[in-house]
Design a protein around this motif. Structure first.
Motif, mmCIF file in Angstrom:
data_model
loop_
_atom_site.group_PDB
_atom_site.id
_atom_site.type_symbol
_atom_site.label_atom_id
_atom_site.label_comp_id
_atom_site.label_asym_id
_atom_site.label_seq_id
_atom_site.Cartn_x
_atom_site.Cartn_y
_atom_site.Cartn_z
ATOM 1 N N ASP A 136 0.842 -1.193 0.000
ATOM 2 C CA ASP A 136 0.000 0.000 0.000
ATOM 3 C C ASP A 136 0.881 1.248 0.000
ATOM 4 O OD1 ASP A 136 -2.520 0.855 -0.082
ATOM 5 O OD2 ASP A 136 -3.120 0.072 1.864
ATOM 6 N N GLY A 137 0.603 2.197 -0.853
ATOM 7 C CA GLY A 137 1.367 3.446 -0.853
ATOM 8 C C GLY A 137 2.580 3.427 -1.763
ATOM 9 N N ILE A 138 2.919 2.277 -2.317
ATOM 10 C CA ILE A 138 4.045 2.232 -3.253
ATOM 11 C C ILE A 138 3.485 2.557 -4.642
ATOM 12 C CG2 ILE A 138 5.944 0.838 -4.148
ATOM 13 C CD1 ILE A 138 6.057 1.519 -1.134
ATOM 14 N N VAL A 139 3.328 3.853 -4.871
ATOM 15 C CA VAL A 139 2.678 4.333 -6.098
ATOM 16 C C VAL A 139 3.570 5.394 -6.748
ATOM 17 C CG1 VAL A 139 0.310 3.809 -5.408
ATOM 18 C CG2 VAL A 139 1.347 5.962 -4.694
ATOM 19 N N PRO A 140 3.417 5.607 -8.042
ATOM 20 C CA PRO A 140 4.332 6.500 -8.770
ATOM 21 C C PRO A 140 4.456 7.889 -8.159
ATOM 22 C CG PRO A 140 3.007 5.262 -10.333
ATOM 23 C CD PRO A 140 2.470 4.942 -8.971
ATOM 24 N N GLU A 141 3.331 8.499 -7.780
ATOM 25 C CA GLU A 141 3.416 9.874 -7.307
ATOM 26 C C GLU A 141 4.204 9.981 -6.002
ATOM 27 O OE1 GLU A 141 0.753 8.103 -7.801
ATOM 28 O OE2 GLU A 141 -0.785 8.343 -6.266
ATOM 29 N N ARG A 142 4.250 8.904 -5.246
ATOM 30 C CA ARG A 142 4.985 8.947 -3.978
ATOM 31 C C ARG A 142 6.469 8.666 -4.175
ATOM 32 N NH1 ARG A 142 2.689 5.872 1.257
ATOM 33 N NH2 ARG A 142 4.578 5.863 2.496
ATOM 34 N N LEU A 143 6.823 7.891 -5.182
ATOM 35 C CA LEU A 143 8.227 7.543 -5.406
ATOM 36 C C LEU A 143 8.913 8.490 -6.378
ATOM 37 C CD1 LEU A 143 8.133 3.634 -5.731
ATOM 38 C CD2 LEU A 143 7.963 5.059 -3.694
ATOM 39 N N ALA A 144 8.142 9.413 -6.948
ATOM 40 C CA ALA A 144 8.650 10.209 -8.071
ATOM 41 C C ALA A 144 9.968 10.904 -7.768
ATOM 42 C CB ALA A 144 7.591 11.220 -8.489
ATOM 43 N N ASN A 145 10.113 11.466 -6.581
ATOM 44 C CA ASN A 145 11.321 12.252 -6.302
ATOM 45 C C ASN A 145 12.269 11.556 -5.330
ATOM 46 O OD1 ASN A 145 10.423 14.426 -7.932
ATOM 47 N ND2 ASN A 145 8.991 14.996 -6.296
ATOM 48 N N LEU A 146 12.139 10.245 -5.220
ATOM 49 C CA LEU A 146 12.988 9.519 -4.285
ATOM 50 C C LEU A 146 14.126 8.814 -5.014
ATOM 51 C CD1 LEU A 146 10.298 7.815 -1.964
ATOM 52 C CD2 LEU A 146 11.378 10.064 -1.720
ATOM 53 N N SER A 147 15.218 8.597 -4.274
ATOM 54 C CA SER A 147 16.312 7.799 -4.821
ATOM 55 C C SER A 147 15.988 6.324 -4.572
ATOM 56 C CB SER A 147 17.625 8.169 -4.133
ATOM 57 O OG SER A 147 17.535 7.805 -2.759
ATOM 58 N N ALA A 148 16.755 5.456 -5.196
ATOM 59 C CA ALA A 148 16.544 4.016 -5.004
ATOM 60 C C ALA A 148 16.695 3.655 -3.529
ATOM 61 C CB ALA A 148 17.501 3.237 -5.877
ATOM 62 N N LEU A 149 17.639 4.311 -2.864
ATOM 63 C CA LEU A 149 17.863 4.017 -1.445
ATOM 64 C C LEU A 149 16.647 4.418 -0.612
ATOM 65 C CD1 LEU A 149 20.065 2.925 0.423
ATOM 66 C CD2 LEU A 149 20.841 5.287 0.776
ATOM 67 N N GLU A 150 16.114 5.570 -0.940
ATOM 68 C CA GLU A 150 14.922 6.043 -0.202
ATOM 69 C C GLU A 150 13.712 5.147 -0.493
ATOM 70 O OE1 GLU A 150 15.645 10.850 0.048
ATOM 71 O OE2 GLU A 150 15.212 9.938 -1.902
ATOM 72 N N VAL A 151 13.634 4.687 -1.714
ATOM 73 C CA VAL A 151 12.521 3.782 -2.056
ATOM 74 C C VAL A 151 12.628 2.509 -1.225
ATOM 75 C CG1 VAL A 151 11.545 2.323 -3.872
ATOM 76 C CG2 VAL A 151 12.165 4.687 -4.376
ATOM 77 N N ALA A 152 13.841 2.028 -1.061
ATOM 78 C CA ALA A 152 14.043 0.791 -0.296
ATOM 79 C C ALA A 152 13.656 0.959 1.178
ATOM 80 C CB ALA A 152 15.493 0.353 -0.413
ATOM 81 N N LYS A 153 13.613 2.195 1.638
ATOM 82 C CA LYS A 153 13.247 2.441 3.039
ATOM 83 C C LYS A 153 11.736 2.624 3.237
ATOM 84 C CE LYS A 153 17.630 4.605 4.278
ATOM 85 N NZ LYS A 153 18.323 5.883 4.542
ATOM 86 N N GLN A 154 10.996 2.651 2.166
ATOM 87 C CA GLN A 154 9.544 2.858 2.285
ATOM 88 C C GLN A 154 8.912 1.688 3.043
ATOM 89 O OE1 GLN A 154 7.687 5.659 1.114
ATOM 90 N NE2 GLN A 154 9.818 6.351 1.055
ATOM 91 N N PRO A 155 7.942 1.987 3.893
ATOM 92 C CA PRO A 155 7.348 0.912 4.695
ATOM 93 C C PRO A 155 6.339 0.076 3.896
ATOM 94 C CG PRO A 155 6.314 2.999 5.212
ATOM 95 C CD PRO A 155 7.408 3.302 4.230
#
Lengths: 299, 264
Positions: free
Chosen positions: B18-37
């Protein structure tokens, strides 16, 4: 200035902006689509006396229509969006909705935020049995009728079109002059984005602004009537015995200019044409001045 | 920049993204994406523990690996493109309001449930309750479109209010049940009691209906102008005539069921 040895008067056609919309009518057969189109564009020659100026733009194959049936594309012009909506709603209601097997679609993306409601007004004829459908973001209304249903798009796009482009043909005989006008009409009718709102595309009763009678806004253009040459200040040269005009409405100024040039070029390809000129009101009516010389020089 | 999320190993414990959607990941780095809950069973864990995150991929987010037990892919998305190269779990595209979700295989239940807009394409079969209302809700799908190239389970379009669902295969029972409006097109056949309790809306059965609800009445044999528009815009085979049934009489009877090529 001459075109194929036909003198062209150094003058301009005076055109003016009008709200425009495109209606696509489809039906079970091309004949029924034509019947609906003829009815919907009837009594729409000039906004001097009609609610809109309208005409058939072209016939459409099933491949070109939204529902895969044969159709006809029409253009409508009116002085304002409100007037255009009123005219379209009335005409679709009385001439298309009533016509067997037809459906009505918007044919113009139009300017943003400047659409008019047609199906959205006509839906009430369904008396509560109308059905709304949205497909790819477009709303349609399905109204039950005695032969099935009438399908009509909710909103139609509008744009600021250009009306009043014109050419006046002066010829030696009625038949030669009419033939010249018909040649012009034939080539202009092959073009998209323009219509010729008068019967057969040709006007025999060119008008001037005003009249000796106060109630009339327009009256016969006596300076171009051959039967009055001897008694009025005539615009007709020697040897001219008939005059016909064509009036062109288009979605853009460029469309009208291109159609005028095509009409001029076709008209001069036959005998008896003595002169081509254009109608204007001294530049006081419309902001678009289409100079015949510039049309020629631009080609 | 898009991200490719490759599942490290399938787990029998459900994983919810839940919440792993394009608009939320748009400005994140791969490392930050990996930290998403993400939710793994009853625990919140970083996405990177379950997925290898790499830049690029198809669309804005690409899910790779055996993702059949990964749920809520694209739930609530508003824009962009999510591509799932294998199966998706339950609730894929549920409550999305924009963008596009493509699942290159099948998916579980509640696909596009209470969807508001956007487009879903599933190239396999789907479970139950596609485009449906969640239990206790008053409305299912209210916009957008779902294209399903395989079969659908039961209660397809339950209580849907608007939008379009096209199923290339067959459906289970109670498709369009309690439908409020919208359009269901099934190229195969509808299961039993399609349209039961529907108030308005349109069911188009190109391959018949197993058993009509008793609240439907035959009206006429004709070709609705709308079907020409619908079939052409969806590249479906042209329909010549349909048998029109109206129902469900128990709930107003303004729904319509079109049977192409013969009756039930």
């Amino acid at each position: 200035m001459e075109l194929n040895r036909v003198p062209i008067t150094d003058t301009f056609a005076e055109a003016f902006p009008m709200s425009a919309s495109r209606l696509i009518v489809t039906a079970a057969t091309a004949d029924w689509a034509r019947i609906a189109a003829a009815a919907a564009t009837g009594y729409a020659a000039s906004v001097i006396g009609c609610d809109a100026e309208a005409g058939v733009e072209r016939e459409l194959t099933p491949h070109d229509t939204p529902d895969g049936r044969p159709g006809v594309s029409m253009l409508f012009f009116a002085f304002s969006r409100d007037a255009l909506q009123k005219a379209l709603v009335n005409r679709v209601a009385q001439c298309v909705l009533t016509c067997a097997t037809t459906a009505a679609f918007n044919g113009l993306a139009g300017d943003a935020g400047k659409s008019i409601r047609v199906g959205g007004q006509l839906r009430y004829f369904g008396d509560g049995w109308q059905i709304s459908k949205q497909l790819h973001g477009v709303r349609y209304w399905r109204i039950p009728t005695m032969d099935g249903e009438f399908l009509c798009e909710d909103s139609f796009g509008t744009t600021k079109g250009v009306a009043g482009g014109n050419l006046i043909f002066l010829g030696d005989t009625q038949s030669n002059t009419l033939a010249a006008a018909e040649r012009a009409v034939a080539v202009i009718r092959r073009r998209s984005n323009v219509i010729l709102p008068f019967p057969g595309g040709v006007v025999r009763s060119g008008s001037k602004v005003g009249s000796k009678y106060k109630a009339l806004r327009a009256s016969t253009n006596h300076a171009y009537c051959p039967t009055l040459r001897g008694v009025v200040e005539s615009e007709l040269p020697e040897g001219v015995n008939a005059v016909y005009e064509i009036v062109i409405d288009g979605l853009t100024l460029a469309d009208v200019e291109a159609a005028m040039w095509a009409g001029m070029a076709a008209a001069v390809e036959g005998p008896g044409l003595k002169r081509i000129t254009a109608g204007n009101y001294g530049g006081k009516l419309g902001p678009h001045h289409i100079h015949l010389r510039k049309l020629w020089e631009g080609r | 920049m898009g991200f490719k999320l490759t599942l490290r190993s399938p787990s029998p414990i459900p994983l919810e993204v839940d919440g792993i959607v394009p608009e939320r990941l748009a400005n994140l780095s791969a490392l930050e994406v990996a930290k998403q809950p993400v939710r793994h069973g009853n625990r919140i864990e970083p996405l990177g523990e379950h997925f290898v995150v790499s830049a690029a991929g198809i669309g804005d987010i690409q899910f790779a690996g055996d993702t059949g037990n990964v749920h809520a892919i694209g739930r609530g998305m508003t824009s962009g493109l999510i591509y799932v190269e294998n199966n998706a779990g339950r609730h894929a595209g549920a409550q999305m309001s924009g963008g596009q979700l493509i699942v290159d295989n099948g998916c579980g239940d509640w696909l596009g449930a209470e969807m508001r807009g956007g487009r879903i394409e599933v190239r396999g079969t789907a479970g139950d309750c596609v485009g449906a209302a969640y239990r206790g809700s008053r409305r299912g799908m209210i916009g957008g479109s779902i294209l399903l190239l395989g079969n659908a389970g039961h209660e397809l379009g339950l209580m849907m209010r608007r939008g379009l669902i096209v199923v290339e295969g067959n459906t289970g029972e109670f498709a369009g049940a309690s439908m409020i409006a919208g359009t269901l097109v099934v190229k195969g056949h509808f299961g039993r009691r399609a349209g039961a309790g529907m108030k308005r809306g349109t069911l188009l059965a190109l391959g018949g209906v197993e058993e009509l609800s008793p609240g439907f009445r035959f009206c006429c044999d004709y070709l609705p102008a709308y079907l020409g528009l619908l079939t052409k815009s969806l590249n479906l085979p042209a329909v010549k005539r349909v048998k029109c049934y109206r129902g469900d009489a128990l709930t107003g009877g303004q729904g319509e069921l079109f049977l192409a090529n013969g009756g039930p």
